[in-house]
Scaffold this motif. Structure first.
Motif, PDB file in Angstrom:
ATOM      1  N   GLU A  34       0.837  -1.193   0.000  1.00 22.82           N
ATOM      2  CA  GLU A  34       0.000   0.000   0.000  1.00 22.82           C
ATOM      3  C   GLU A  34       0.876   1.249   0.000  1.00 22.82           C
ATOM      4  O   GLU A  34       0.570   2.232  -0.669  1.00 22.82           O
ATOM      5  N   THR A  35       1.972   1.208   0.731  1.00 19.52           N
ATOM      6  CA  THR A  35       2.862   2.367   0.815  1.00 19.52           C
ATOM      7  C   THR A  35       3.457   2.701  -0.546  1.00 19.52           C
ATOM      8  O   THR A  35       3.506   3.865  -0.945  1.00 19.52           O
ATOM      9  N   ALA A  36       3.888   1.682  -1.274  1.00 27.51           N
ATOM     10  CA  ALA A  36       4.465   1.921  -2.598  1.00 27.51           C
ATOM     11  C   ALA A  36       3.418   2.473  -3.556  1.00 27.51           C
ATOM     12  O   ALA A  36       3.687   3.397  -4.339  1.00 27.51           O
ATOM     13  N   LEU A  37       2.222   1.903  -3.481  1.00 29.86           N
ATOM     14  CA  LEU A  37       1.157   2.378  -4.362  1.00 29.86           C
ATOM     15  C   LEU A  37       0.736   3.808  -3.999  1.00 29.86           C
ATOM     16  O   LEU A  37       0.456   4.624  -4.876  1.00 29.86           O
ATOM     17  N   ALA A  38       0.716   4.110  -2.709  1.00 30.82           N
ATOM     18  CA  ALA A  38       0.381   5.469  -2.281  1.00 30.82           C
ATOM     19  C   ALA A  38       1.432   6.463  -2.779  1.00 30.82           C
ATOM     20  O   ALA A  38       1.098   7.603  -3.131  1.00 30.82           O
ATOM     21  N   ALA A  39       2.681   6.043  -2.856  1.00 28.79           N
ATOM     22  CA  ALA A  39       3.728   6.920  -3.381  1.00 28.79           C
ATOM     23  C   ALA A  39       3.478   7.218  -4.860  1.00 28.79           C
ATOM     24  O   ALA A  39       3.702   8.344  -5.326  1.00 28.79           O
TER      25      ALA A  39
END
Length: 186
Positions: free
Chosen positions: A102-107
Motif C-alpha cells: 500500500e505504501t508503494a502504491l500510495a507513493a
C-alpha cells in the motif's frame, strides 16, 4: 476460565499484558484485592515459571545465545514489513500477478498529484473492492491553492492517478475517490 478469553482488558480495566509484566514482582494492592487479576495471575503462573526456567537455562548456555546483531536484524525486518503496510496481489496480466505494498502504491498516487499545479496530496488510503479480488479503491485527500478550478483539477488528477497506477503496476483502479479538505496559501 480460559486464558485466551482474557487477552486484552479485564473487567477491572487492567490488561493481561500488564499482569504478565507484573509477574516479576509481588502483587500490588490492586491485584491483591481484585479477583479478576488474581485469577489471571494464577493461570499464568505456570507459564511464567516455565518461561523463566527456560530463559535462565538459555542464559547459562553460551551456545544458545544468538549471534551478535541478530536481534537488530529481526527488528529491522519486522519494522520494514510494518512500514510497507498491507500488500496487494494484483492480476496485472493474463495469468500474471504483481504484489505491491500500500505504501508503494500510495507513493505512485502522490507522485501523480505532484504533477498538477495548485494541488497537494495528503492522506492516501488504498483498499480492495468488497467482494472483488482485483479492483482497487483509491482514496486521496487533497488541499488546493486558492483560485484553482477544483472540478477541473480533480478530474485531471483522477486521470493522472489512473494512468500512473496502470503504468506502475499494470492495473487500472476501479475507483479513485478524491476529497478536497483544505486550501493552502503559501
Amino acid at each position: 476460565m480460559a486464558l485466551e478469553n482474557r487477552l486484552y482488558r479485564l473487567d477491572c480495566g487492567r490488561t493481561v499484558n500488564r499482569i504478565w509484566q507484573d509477574m516479576f514482582r509481588p502483587p500490588d494492592p490492586h491485584t491483591r484485592s481484585c479477583p479478576d487479576c488474581q485469577t489471571v495471575r494464577a493461570e499464568m503462573e505456570g507459564l511464567f515459571n516455565a518461561t523463566a526456567a527456560l530463559r535462565n537455562h538459555d542464559l547459562r548456555q553460551p551456545g544458545l545465545r544468538p549471534p551478535a546483531g541478530l536481534k537488530e536484524r529481526v527488528l529491522d525486518a519486522a519494522f520494514s514489513q510494518v512500514r510497507r503496510g498491507p500488500r496487494f496481489s494484483l492480476e496485472s496480466a493474463p495469468g500474471g500477478t504483481v504484489e505491491v505494498s500500500e505504501t508503494a502504491l500510495a507513493a505512485v498516487v502522490r507522485g501523480a498529484a505532484r504533477g498538477i499545479g495548485g494541488v497537494r496530496a495528503r492522506r492516501c488510503r488504498i483498499g480492495r473492492v468488497e467482494g472483488g479480488d482485483s479492483g482497487l479503491l483509491i482514496h486521496l485527500r487533497t488541499a488546493v491553492a486558492p483560485g484553482v478550478d477544483i472540478c477541473a483539477a480533480m478530474a485531471f488528477l483522477r486521470l493522472n492517478i489512473r494512468d500512473a497506477v496502470e503504468a506502475s503496476v499494470g492495473v487500472v483502479p476501479q475507483a479513485v475517490h478524491l476529497t478536497v479538505e483544505d486550501l493552502y496559501d503559501d
